[in-house]
Design a protein around this motif. Structure first.
Motif, PDB file in Angstrom:
ATOM      1  N   ILE A  33      40.867 -19.436  -2.507  1.00 33.25           N
ATOM      2  CA  ILE A  33      41.190 -18.274  -3.428  1.00 33.25           C
ATOM      3  C   ILE A  33      42.343 -18.573  -4.426  1.00 33.25           C
ATOM      4  O   ILE A  33      42.263 -18.322  -5.375  1.00 33.25           O
ATOM      5  CB  ILE A  33      41.563 -17.021  -2.473  1.00 33.25           C
ATOM      6  CG1 ILE A  33      40.298 -16.382  -1.638  1.00 33.25           C
ATOM      7  CG2 ILE A  33      42.200 -16.078  -3.192  1.00 33.25           C
ATOM      8  CD1 ILE A  33      39.324 -16.072  -2.701  1.00 33.25           C
ATOM      9  N   LEU A  34      43.726 -19.461  -3.642  1.00 34.59           N
ATOM     10  CA  LEU A  34      44.617 -19.372  -4.449  1.00 34.59           C
ATOM     11  C   LEU A  34      44.300 -20.506  -5.501  1.00 34.59           C
ATOM     12  O   LEU A  34      44.637 -20.415  -6.657  1.00 34.59           O
ATOM     13  CB  LEU A  34      45.777 -20.102  -3.531  1.00 34.59           C
ATOM     14  CG  LEU A  34      46.310 -18.984  -2.631  1.00 34.59           C
ATOM     15  CD1 LEU A  34      47.342 -19.663  -1.865  1.00 34.59           C
ATOM     16  CD2 LEU A  34      46.982 -17.872  -3.335  1.00 34.59           C
ATOM     17  N   SER A  35      43.482 -21.616  -5.364  1.00 28.50           N
ATOM     18  CA  SER A  35      43.014 -22.498  -6.217  1.00 28.50           C
ATOM     19  C   SER A  35      42.208 -22.165  -7.308  1.00 28.50           C
ATOM     20  O   SER A  35      42.306 -22.620  -8.398  1.00 28.50           O
ATOM     21  CB  SER A  35      42.603 -23.760  -5.520  1.00 28.50           C
ATOM     22  OG  SER A  35      40.981 -23.306  -4.733  1.00 28.50           O
ATOM     23  N   LEU A  36      41.595 -21.196  -7.091  1.00 30.23           N
ATOM     24  CA  LEU A  36      40.734 -20.687  -8.135  1.00 30.23           C
ATOM     25  C   LEU A  36      41.292 -19.405  -8.955  1.00 30.23           C
ATOM     26  O   LEU A  36      40.785 -19.227 -10.128  1.00 30.23           O
ATOM     27  CB  LEU A  36      39.412 -20.028  -7.436  1.00 30.23           C
ATOM     28  CG  LEU A  36      38.303 -20.907  -6.760  1.00 30.23           C
ATOM     29  CD1 LEU A  36      37.381 -20.039  -6.103  1.00 30.23           C
ATOM     30  CD2 LEU A  36      37.572 -21.778  -7.899  1.00 30.23           C
ATOM     31  N   GLN A  37      42.530 -18.878  -8.570  1.00 29.65           N
ATOM     32  CA  GLN A  37      42.963 -18.042  -9.112  1.00 29.65           C
ATOM     33  C   GLN A  37      43.335 -18.476 -10.659  1.00 29.65           C
ATOM     34  O   GLN A  37      43.251 -17.552 -11.782  1.00 29.65           O
ATOM     35  CB  GLN A  37      44.474 -17.476  -8.577  1.00 29.65           C
ATOM     36  CG  GLN A  37      44.946 -16.233  -9.257  1.00 29.65           C
ATOM     37  CD  GLN A  37      44.067 -15.005  -9.207  1.00 29.65           C
ATOM     38  OE1 GLN A  37      43.612 -14.426  -8.316  1.00 29.65           O
ATOM     39  NE2 GLN A  37      43.649 -14.626 -10.451  1.00 29.65           N
ATOM     40  N   GLY A  38      44.062 -19.477 -10.812  1.00 31.07           N
ATOM     41  CA  GLY A  38      44.317 -20.104 -12.334  1.00 31.07           C
ATOM     42  C   GLY A  38      43.134 -20.129 -13.332  1.00 31.07           C
ATOM     43  O   GLY A  38      43.338 -19.573 -14.142  1.00 31.07           O
ATOM     44  N   PRO A  39      41.937 -20.923 -12.781  1.00 30.51           N
ATOM     45  CA  PRO A  39      40.643 -20.678 -13.645  1.00 30.51           C
ATOM     46  C   PRO A  39      40.200 -19.365 -14.083  1.00 30.51           C
ATOM     47  O   PRO A  39      39.902 -19.093 -15.092  1.00 30.51           O
ATOM     48  CB  PRO A  39      39.747 -21.677 -12.970  1.00 30.51           C
ATOM     49  CG  PRO A  39      40.601 -22.576 -11.898  1.00 30.51           C
ATOM     50  CD  PRO A  39      41.824 -21.856 -11.740  1.00 30.51           C
ATOM     51  N   VAL A  40      40.442 -18.521 -12.976  1.00 31.24           N
ATOM     52  CA  VAL A  40      39.933 -16.937 -13.191  1.00 31.24           C
ATOM     53  C   VAL A  40      40.905 -16.426 -14.332  1.00 31.24           C
ATOM     54  O   VAL A  40      40.468 -15.585 -15.241  1.00 31.24           O
ATOM     55  CB  VAL A  40      40.038 -16.349 -11.767  1.00 31.24           C
ATOM     56  CG1 VAL A  40      39.695 -14.982 -12.015  1.00 31.24           C
ATOM     57  CG2 VAL A  40      38.880 -16.865 -10.949  1.00 31.24           C
ATOM     58  N   ASP A  41      42.203 -16.542 -14.027  1.00 36.26           N
ATOM     59  CA  ASP A  41      43.092 -15.960 -14.927  1.00 36.26           C
ATOM     60  C   ASP A  41      42.844 -16.602 -16.441  1.00 36.26           C
ATOM     61  O   ASP A  41      42.778 -15.734 -17.244  1.00 36.26           O
ATOM     62  CB  ASP A  41      44.505 -16.456 -14.520  1.00 36.26           C
ATOM     63  CG  ASP A  41      44.958 -15.698 -13.164  1.00 36.26           C
ATOM     64  OD1 ASP A  41      44.505 -14.581 -13.147  1.00 36.26           O
ATOM     65  OD2 ASP A  41      46.084 -16.221 -12.714  1.00 36.26           O
ATOM     66  N   ARG A  42      42.608 -17.658 -16.617  1.00 38.50           N
ATOM     67  CA  ARG A  42      42.169 -18.126 -17.853  1.00 38.50           C
ATOM     68  C   ARG A  42      40.658 -17.681 -18.427  1.00 38.50           C
ATOM     69  O   ARG A  42      40.954 -17.362 -19.754  1.00 38.50           O
ATOM     70  CB  ARG A  42      42.110 -19.719 -17.928  1.00 38.50           C
ATOM     71  CG  ARG A  42      43.517 -20.429 -17.663  1.00 38.50           C
ATOM     72  CD  ARG A  42      43.574 -21.938 -17.855  1.00 38.50           C
ATOM     73  NE  ARG A  42      42.764 -22.711 -17.045  1.00 38.50           N
ATOM     74  CZ  ARG A  42      43.198 -23.091 -15.921  1.00 38.50           C
ATOM     75  NH1 ARG A  42      44.433 -22.837 -15.462  1.00 38.50           N
ATOM     76  NH2 ARG A  42      42.408 -23.749 -14.828  1.00 38.50           N
ATOM     77  N   LEU A  43      40.077 -17.865 -17.471  1.00 35.23           N
ATOM     78  CA  LEU A  43      38.805 -17.164 -18.113  1.00 35.23           C
ATOM     79  C   LEU A  43      38.921 -15.480 -18.412  1.00 35.23           C
ATOM     80  O   LEU A  43      38.412 -15.001 -19.604  1.00 35.23           O
ATOM     81  CB  LEU A  43      37.628 -17.251 -17.020  1.00 35.23           C
ATOM     82  CG  LEU A  43      36.295 -16.504 -17.240  1.00 35.23           C
ATOM     83  CD1 LEU A  43      35.682 -17.348 -18.630  1.00 35.23           C
ATOM     84  CD2 LEU A  43      35.438 -16.688 -16.066  1.00 35.23           C
ATOM     85  N   ALA A  44      39.568 -14.947 -17.544  1.00 34.97           N
ATOM     86  CA  ALA A  44      39.742 -13.365 -17.687  1.00 34.97           C
ATOM     87  C   ALA A  44      40.567 -13.077 -19.206  1.00 34.97           C
ATOM     88  O   ALA A  44      40.297 -12.068 -19.781  1.00 34.97           O
ATOM     89  CB  ALA A  44      40.581 -12.726 -16.688  1.00 34.97           C
ATOM     90  N   ALA A  45      41.427 -13.913 -19.400  1.00 33.74           N
ATOM     91  CA  ALA A  45      42.335 -13.906 -20.567  1.00 33.74           C
ATOM     92  C   ALA A  45      41.438 -14.121 -21.831  1.00 33.74           C
ATOM     93  O   ALA A  45      41.694 -13.498 -22.897  1.00 33.74           O
ATOM     94  CB  ALA A  45      43.511 -15.072 -20.872  1.00 33.74           C
ATOM     95  N   LEU A  46      40.430 -14.876 -21.811  1.00 30.44           N
ATOM     96  CA  LEU A  46      39.376 -14.957 -22.930  1.00 30.44           C
ATOM     97  C   LEU A  46      38.699 -13.665 -23.300  1.00 30.44           C
ATOM     98  O   LEU A  46      38.438 -13.514 -24.419  1.00 30.44           O
ATOM     99  CB  LEU A  46      38.401 -16.044 -22.662  1.00 30.44           C
ATOM    100  CG  LEU A  46      38.992 -17.484 -22.559  1.00 30.44           C
ATOM    101  CD1 LEU A  46      37.996 -18.521 -22.211  1.00 30.44           C
ATOM    102  CD2 LEU A  46      39.726 -18.092 -23.944  1.00 30.44           C
ATOM    103  N   TYR A  47      38.516 -12.836 -22.329  1.00 30.05           N
ATOM    104  CA  TYR A  47      37.972 -11.795 -22.367  1.00 30.05           C
ATOM    105  C   TYR A  47      38.978 -10.486 -22.437  1.00 30.05           C
ATOM    106  O   TYR A  47      38.491  -9.340 -22.622  1.00 30.05           O
ATOM    107  CB  TYR A  47      37.234 -11.369 -21.282  1.00 30.05           C
ATOM    108  CG  TYR A  47      35.839 -12.017 -21.181  1.00 30.05           C
ATOM    109  CD1 TYR A  47      34.646 -11.706 -21.973  1.00 30.05           C
ATOM    110  CD2 TYR A  47      35.894 -13.313 -20.512  1.00 30.05           C
ATOM    111  CE1 TYR A  47      33.381 -12.380 -22.003  1.00 30.05           C
ATOM    112  CE2 TYR A  47      34.638 -14.055 -20.600  1.00 30.05           C
ATOM    113  CZ  TYR A  47      33.612 -13.702 -21.381  1.00 30.05           C
ATOM    114  OH  TYR A  47      32.482 -14.525 -21.269  1.00 30.05           O
ATOM    115  N   GLY A  48      40.259 -10.870 -22.517  1.00 33.05           N
ATOM    116  CA  GLY A  48      41.181  -9.765 -22.681  1.00 33.05           C
ATOM    117  C   GLY A  48      41.566  -8.967 -21.579  1.00 33.05           C
ATOM    118  O   GLY A  48      41.966  -7.683 -22.102  1.00 33.05           O
ATOM    119  N   THR A  49      41.360  -9.555 -20.344  1.00 33.74           N
ATOM    120  CA  THR A  49      41.713  -8.780 -19.187  1.00 33.74           C
ATOM    121  C   THR A  49      42.267  -9.525 -18.423  1.00 33.74           C
ATOM    122  O   THR A  49      42.646 -10.637 -18.563  1.00 33.74           O
ATOM    123  CB  THR A  49      40.152  -7.937 -18.797  1.00 33.74           C
ATOM    124  OG1 THR A  49      40.212  -7.189 -17.722  1.00 33.74           O
ATOM    125  CG2 THR A  49      39.287  -9.247 -18.317  1.00 33.74           C
TER     126      THR A  49
END
Length: 301
Positions: free
Chosen positions: A245-261
């Motif tokens: 979960i911790l290792s995936l949080q970074g990529p999830v944050d970057r993906l969410a930022a592309l959608y403005g969330t």
């Protein structure tokens, strides 16, 4: 049951595992991997449901009102709708606001000027949590709102909700099947490990049975071995899922930022983690009991 005998059996199991650290480590790792896979998939499904539950702006129902609806009637309807299952928010859009939005989005100012009056009705826009209830219940709820006296029509595009719920139900069923198969695999892994320990101590077991040792006395250290390895495997599986979960949080944050969330992944809660350890310990105990039981059936027959 004599506590002294239990403690002796526990120490016996501990010493046996410590005398073979590599074999113990490999068994624990194998069990942890077997457990971490379904638990990780369950966690992924849970995070997906949480993410989809935030798509309130994508699950909207528009209730178009009659022009002669009074403010009091609209307020009462809004309160009733707001108390509906899964309703997150209810927004009132006046005729003037609807017209302004129409002009901005469609560029139809000239057409509106030709009409000379506002043709758009007032409406209630209902934001729904798409996973709060089944698609059938949601359809029934929308139909009940459409029958309200001041509602001229109801518009919704929630077919994707039914498809989404069907996909999640399929995923959940598949993960449950996988979890049951892997739980069986964990029992077999532990049973095979205990059979190896039994083979190494066969002479000791035979001598103990000849001098009058009971089945429980012989079986107890092996059960504790399975229990201890199951506990360790459960704790390690919990750690593996948390690290993932911790290792995936970074990529999830970057993906969410592309959608403005923003979306924060959720791991196992403490109660779920301890439940995982307890289930793992039980599977280790069960595998040991099956393996030892079969050997003792042969020894005492």
């Amino acid at each position: 049951m004599n506590l002294h005998l239990r403690l002796d059996a526990l120490r016996n199991a501990r010493d046996t595992l410590l005398r073979q650290p590599l074999a113990t480590l490999l068994t624990v790792l194998a069990l942890a991997i077997v457990l971490a896979l379904p638990v990780g998939l369950f966690t992924a499904l849970n995070n997906l449901q949480l993410l989809l539950g935030q798509w309130r702006d994508q699950a909207q129902i528009s209730l178009y009102l009659h022009k002669d609806a009074s403010a009091a009637e609209v307020a009462k309807l809004r309160d009733r709708v707001a108390r509906g299952a899964g309703v997150v928010a209810v927004h009132y859009i006046s005729r003037e606001e609807a017209l302004a939005d129409f002009e901005r989005s469609a560029g139809m100012q000239a057409a509106v000027d030709v009409l000379g009056e506002n043709p758009l009705p007032a409406s209630l826009v209902v934001e729904i949590n798409p996973l709060a209830q089944s698609s059938a219940d949601l359809d029934a709820q929308v139909r009940s709102w459409a029958k309200e006296p001041i509602v001229a029509s109801a518009q919704s595009d929630l077919h994707w909700v039914a498809r989404l719920q069907a996909i999640l139900a399929l995923g959940t069923r598949a993960v449950w099947i996988l979890a049951l198969l892997l739980a069986l695999g964990a029992v077999l892994v532990m049973g095979n490990t205990i059979r190896l320990h039994i083979a190494q101590r066969r002479d000791e077991i035979d001598i103990a049975s000849l001098v009058g040792a009971t089945r429980s006395f012989i079986r107890r250290p092996f059960l504790y071995q399975g229990l201890i390895q199951g506990l360790l495997a459960g704790a390690l599986a919990w750690a593996v899922v948390a690290i993932a979960i911790l290792s995936l949080q970074g990529p999830v944050d970057r993906l969410a930022a592309l959608y403005g969330t923003h979306f924060s992944l959720v791991g196992l809660r403490p109660a779920q983690g301890f439940a995982l350890i307890a289930i793992s310990a039980f599977l280790g105990w069960l595998g040991s009991r099956i393996a030892v039981g079969r050997h003792l059936d042969h020894t005492f027959s």
